[in-house]
Design a protein around this motif. Sequence first.
Motif, short mmCIF file in Angstrom:
data_model
loop_
_atom_site.label_atom_id
_atom_site.label_comp_id
_atom_site.label_asym_id
_atom_site.label_seq_id
_atom_site.Cartn_x
_atom_site.Cartn_y
_atom_site.Cartn_z
N GLN A 1 56.90 38.21 28.66
CA GLN A 1 55.77 38.45 27.99
C GLN A 1 56.08 39.12 26.59
OE1 GLN A 1 53.01 37.19 28.92
NE2 GLN A 1 51.84 38.20 28.44
N SER A 88 51.52 32.21 27.17
CA SER A 88 51.25 34.04 27.21
C SER A 88 50.07 33.96 27.91
CB SER A 88 51.79 34.25 26.40
OG SER A 88 51.33 36.24 25.75
N ASN A 89 48.76 33.37 27.12
CA ASN A 89 47.24 33.44 27.80
C ASN A 89 47.04 33.05 28.84
OD1 ASN A 89 47.48 35.33 25.15
ND2 ASN A 89 47.75 33.32 24.31
N VAL A 91 48.83 30.43 31.00
CA VAL A 91 49.55 30.08 32.86
C VAL A 91 49.84 31.59 33.20
CG1 VAL A 91 51.51 29.74 33.07
CG2 VAL A 91 50.64 27.73 31.79
N TYR A 92 49.89 32.55 32.32
CA TYR A 92 50.05 33.67 32.50
C TYR A 92 49.65 34.90 34.14
CZ TYR A 92 51.67 38.70 32.46
OH TYR A 92 52.40 39.91 33.72
N LEU A 93 48.37 34.41 33.57
CA LEU A 93 46.97 34.58 33.70
C LEU A 93 47.09 34.18 35.40
CD1 LEU A 93 44.93 36.67 33.59
CD2 LEU A 93 43.65 35.09 32.73
N TRP A 95 48.88 32.29 37.43
CA TRP A 95 50.19 33.26 38.22
C TRP A 95 49.97 34.46 38.69
CZ3 TRP A 95 55.10 31.79 39.39
CH2 TRP A 95 55.79 30.03 38.87
N HIS A 96 48.88 35.50 38.08
CA HIS A 96 48.41 36.33 39.09
C HIS A 96 47.63 36.29 39.85
CE1 HIS A 96 47.47 40.87 38.69
NE2 HIS A 96 45.47 40.43 38.87
N TYR A 97 47.62 35.27 40.20
CA TYR A 97 46.57 34.15 42.08
C TYR A 97 47.66 33.67 42.22
CZ TYR A 97 42.92 36.55 38.85
OH TYR A 97 42.29 37.62 38.29
N LEU A 98 48.83 33.73 42.28
CA LEU A 98 49.81 33.27 43.24
C LEU A 98 49.60 32.69 44.48
CD1 LEU A 98 52.28 31.02 42.55
CD2 LEU A 98 53.57 32.88 42.82
N MET A 279 55.34 25.17 41.60
CA MET A 279 54.28 26.41 41.53
C MET A 279 53.53 26.31 40.71
SD MET A 279 55.81 27.59 44.44
CE MET A 279 54.24 28.86 44.85
N LEU A 282 50.65 23.89 41.33
CA LEU A 282 50.24 24.16 41.91
C LEU A 282 48.67 25.38 41.64
CD1 LEU A 282 49.77 24.45 45.26
CD2 LEU A 282 50.59 27.18 44.86
N GLN B 1 56.94 36.70 40.67
CA GLN B 1 55.43 36.83 40.88
C GLN B 1 55.72 35.56 42.48
OE1 GLN B 1 52.95 39.21 39.91
NE2 GLN B 1 51.04 37.67 40.43
N ILE B 2 56.91 35.08 42.10
CA ILE B 2 57.16 34.37 43.44
C ILE B 2 57.59 35.13 44.91
CG2 ILE B 2 59.17 32.06 44.53
CD1 ILE B 2 57.00 31.60 42.51
N THR B 5 55.05 37.39 45.86
CA THR B 5 53.96 36.74 46.44
C THR B 5 54.27 36.38 48.20
OG1 THR B 5 52.56 35.93 45.49
CG2 THR B 5 52.61 34.29 46.82
N ARG B 40 56.64 25.00 48.44
CA ARG B 40 56.79 24.95 47.52
C ARG B 40 57.36 26.62 47.53
NH1 ARG B 40 52.51 22.16 43.63
NH2 ARG B 40 51.13 21.34 44.99
N SER B 88 52.76 44.05 41.30
CA SER B 88 52.69 42.36 41.42
C SER B 88 50.57 42.35 40.90
CB SER B 88 52.51 41.61 42.38
OG SER B 88 51.38 40.51 43.15
N TYR B 92 51.33 43.72 36.76
CA TYR B 92 51.36 42.47 35.99
C TYR B 92 50.16 42.27 35.43
CZ TYR B 92 51.85 37.23 36.33
OH TYR B 92 51.92 36.13 35.57
N TRP B 95 50.47 43.96 32.28
CA TRP B 95 50.87 43.10 31.09
C TRP B 95 50.60 41.92 30.29
CZ3 TRP B 95 56.68 42.86 29.98
CH2 TRP B 95 58.03 44.69 30.45
N HIS B 96 49.39 41.13 30.91
CA HIS B 96 48.56 40.57 29.93
C HIS B 96 48.66 40.15 29.01
CE1 HIS B 96 46.34 36.88 30.66
NE2 HIS B 96 45.43 37.30 29.66
N LEU B 98 49.88 42.78 26.88
CA LEU B 98 50.80 43.83 25.64
C LEU B 98 50.93 43.18 24.18
CD1 LEU B 98 54.09 45.05 26.40
CD2 LEU B 98 55.07 42.58 25.98
#
Lengths: 323, 323
Positions: A1, A88-89, A91-93, A95-98, A279, A282, B1-2, B5, B40, B88, B92, B95-96, B98
């Motif tokens: 970030q 940044s805008n 994908v990052y978000l 991944w918050h829900y991984l 990931m 996913l 995040q990996i 999670t 994964r 997490s 996190y 930081w979205h 930032l």
Amino acid sequence: QIMFTACELGVFDLLLESGESLSSDAIAARLGTSTTGMERLLDACVGLKLLAVELTQGGALYRNTEISNVYLTKSSPKSQYHIMMYYSNTVYLCWHYLADAVREGRNQYERAFGVSSDDPFGAMYRSEEEMLKFMAGQNSVWSICGRDVLAAFDLSPFRQIYDLGGGGGALACECVSLYPDSTVTIYDLPKVVQVAKERFVPPEEHRIAFHEGDFFNNSIPEAELYILSKILHDWDDDKCRQLLAKVYKSCKPGGGVLLVESLLNEDRSGPLETQLYSMNMLVQTEGKERTAAEYRKLLEAAGFGEIQVKRTGKLYDAVLGRK
Amino acid sequence: QIMFTACELGVFDLLLESGESLSSDAIAARLGTSTTGMERLLDACVGLKLLAVELTQGGALYRNTEISNVYLTKSSPKSQYHIMMYYSNTVYLCWHYLADAVREGRNQYERAFGVSSDDPFGAMYRSEEEMLKFMAGQNSVWSICGRDVLAAFDLSPFRQIYDLGGGGGALACECVSLYPDSTVTIYDLPKVVQVAKERFVPPEEHRIAFHEGDFFNNSIPEAELYILSKILHDWDDDKCRQLLAKVYKSCKPGGGVLLVESLLNEDRSGPLETQLYSMNMLVQTEGKERTAAEYRKLLEAAGFGEIQVKRTGKLYDAVLGRK
């Protein structure tokens, strides 16, 4: 970030244009940001080796490193600005829900953006702005990775090439530049093709043509070579088999299919980057990254033979199958 | 995040409890997740060296590495589970935003969680659940870093200690364990103290006492030593000066104040982790990380002398000032 933010705010562009080292106050003033935030951002960029700092009597002065000049400025031909904004805008978000993605085994557009996740490209292209960001981002990638994957095999025997899901066309441009006798048709959704024509592919490039359609639901015209670059990784095995069977049927005898993907090691150990991409598939798509053996199996099931795999040693590898 | 999670889903706990290597199907079934996501996730953990994999005829079998057993399982005394959940889920998302934080020079609770950002602790403690996560997270940190910072100086001369903003009390527990003749009073907001008493500090620990209050608005009782552990980094210079002046006034002659913080290098070059923490302070608080010289200046302005700085070589360092 940190890197994304410095790109978004225009730090690297300003430092390139100014041609001299600047203080954090000057950078903050020119970019219209807070000084307290900018100073810290610059120092973190120094820690990440994206900027260099020199302590003078007047205070700290910052300048770009070589890597930043080449990849992080908007004007550089190898600029990765657009793919970073996409990461940044968007994908990052996701991944918050991984954790939810792993629980459910499906993408997270619904939680992240409130759009249905049944059709990943419908979700990714939920607005023209998002579609543009994605297309420009993919173009950034091919501006540095395109030549390696296209040069992995001698593709000069193939003159009539279809780039399925060719998007913004950067890979097609690399292809006609590397193989000047080839014609590349970008086959993509109508709205993508419209934008590619208007914004990305130079109109004087007559070796690049366009075809509007959905390659799952519409027909695929005959050609000598089909490029599927980062396409199969978006879909599950069933859909991959459907698509490859259609491609095989349309492919001229003696023709082939080129898969461009990031290959996982057979022993599941890595590469880490490809594992992370998987990931990402996913949380964003219906697909996954695969090993060379898995792609070989998919190609063989569709009827392709003489399958060759070439690892480029970089992010994306190439697999060629022949009819 | 990996890593977060895998923690959240209980992968490391399951592998510790089972005492044997497990397949991804077995792990997915036991934890109630999708198989496609779990496979994964496990492979990405292998890439990150958080898990080890063994390929057998029956398929891939996964087991914890030593690091995972010690830090990533919930039951370990050095478990970092709670701080990871806090990072997490809460950090996190801040930081979205930032880029907005750098533009505005302020924290991003409003954008991330829709709560006012004027009072950072009001925002952090916006629900009892969030407060619990934060307190448990801080306790995770002190379970591994607490002893180093408390042993940086010989604190045995100080018997009557106030831990200002002592939260869940893990640092206070380390303190009475390292200095058995000391009494530590945890001074924190009433709702924090209630939770610390009920959930975190063992009731049989009579060397730990509690004091409910807001150290900016309420009085601070007399003591021999005040610990301000990760407190000053939450606030701007003005608030730090206010707080240290109050502490100096209450401090017994011959007493002192111990600052526990992660110190930036004087030349702005690093450490990278501290630079990243400082960005984190931007998106989450009103403060920043500082250099040793900056803390020295703040202490001296309040009247403290004989200032000593000790870098521990780990994440948190110690600065001692005397009255």
